[in-house]
Design a protein around this motif. Sequence first.
Motif, short mmCIF file in Angstrom:
data_model
loop_
_atom_site.label_atom_id
_atom_site.label_comp_id
_atom_site.label_asym_id
_atom_site.label_seq_id
_atom_site.Cartn_x
_atom_site.Cartn_y
_atom_site.Cartn_z
N PHE A 67 0.84 -1.20 0.00
CA PHE A 67 0.00 0.00 0.00
C PHE A 67 0.87 1.25 0.00
O PHE A 67 0.67 2.17 -0.80
CB PHE A 67 -0.91 0.00 1.22
N GLU A 68 1.88 1.30 0.88
CA GLU A 68 2.74 2.47 0.97
C GLU A 68 3.62 2.61 -0.28
O GLU A 68 3.89 3.73 -0.73
CB GLU A 68 3.60 2.40 2.23
N PHE A 69 4.06 1.48 -0.83
CA PHE A 69 4.86 1.52 -2.07
C PHE A 69 4.06 2.18 -3.19
O PHE A 69 4.54 3.10 -3.86
CB PHE A 69 5.25 0.09 -2.47
N ALA A 70 2.81 1.73 -3.39
CA ALA A 70 1.98 2.30 -4.46
C ALA A 70 1.66 3.76 -4.19
O ALA A 70 1.66 4.60 -5.11
CB ALA A 70 0.70 1.48 -4.60
N LEU A 71 1.38 4.08 -2.93
CA LEU A 71 1.08 5.47 -2.57
C LEU A 71 2.27 6.37 -2.87
O LEU A 71 2.12 7.47 -3.44
CB LEU A 71 0.71 5.54 -1.09
N ASP A 72 3.48 5.93 -2.51
CA ASP A 72 4.67 6.74 -2.75
C ASP A 72 4.95 6.88 -4.24
O ASP A 72 5.37 7.96 -4.71
CB ASP A 72 5.88 6.12 -2.04
N VAL A 73 4.74 5.81 -5.01
CA VAL A 73 4.94 5.89 -6.45
C VAL A 73 3.99 6.92 -7.06
O VAL A 73 4.39 7.76 -7.88
CB VAL A 73 4.73 4.50 -7.11
#
Length: 230
Positions: free
Chosen positions: A203-209
């Motif tokens: 979730f955080e990976f996609a949000l940061d991307v």
Amino acid sequence: MTEGEGTRRTPLNRERVLHAAVALADAGSGIEALSMRKLAQVLGVVPMALYKHVANKGELLTGMVDTVVGEIDPPAPGVHWKGAVRDRVLSARRALHRHPWAPRVIESLPAPTSAMLDHLEAVIGLFRSGGLSADLTHHAMHALGGRVLGFTQELFTGSPGADAGAAAQLAVRYPRIAEIAATAAHAQGGSAVDGGCDDQFEFEFALDVLLDGVERLHRAGWTSAAGGRL
């Protein structure tokens, strides 16, 4: 004053009804455990008393969503817009994790509730106060989608280790999927994909991307004119 007068019951109001309903759904098996009759029993009233505060089950669910969304914390003052959006989205995710039944109810609603609209207004305000155009903000909100409320629909929800024979057959037919599934070495407990990926990490990976991409477009002066090409 008599003993009865000194121990009067807390007056029933809408807020008390909604918080009790949220607690009942949290303690049980979600919305399936919730009924007006059970809620009335918890509150020590007759079911008809509830209808003075919520007209029906649908209004009860809407109010419960507003109660959960109301738990989302605003970002700390002075934080850069990207960090502020990130903080607010992750606060939304924590709120929904406290109430696992909430995402399904949110998805079933015919329209956003007042608290959901307040949250969207706040997130849009963070983008706009950070200097992003209305055009870019519009597309950023589309890209975030349900993630802005702290949840996403997982692409794979099965358990890859449930049947080793079937998994091996699938790997022959879909080698690239098997290759990607085998890289989930960072998996932790509590994932929605048993034995698979760490949901919070993903979730955080996609949000940061997404936010990094929005920031890059903002700095480049992107617009949606001519297909959004830079």
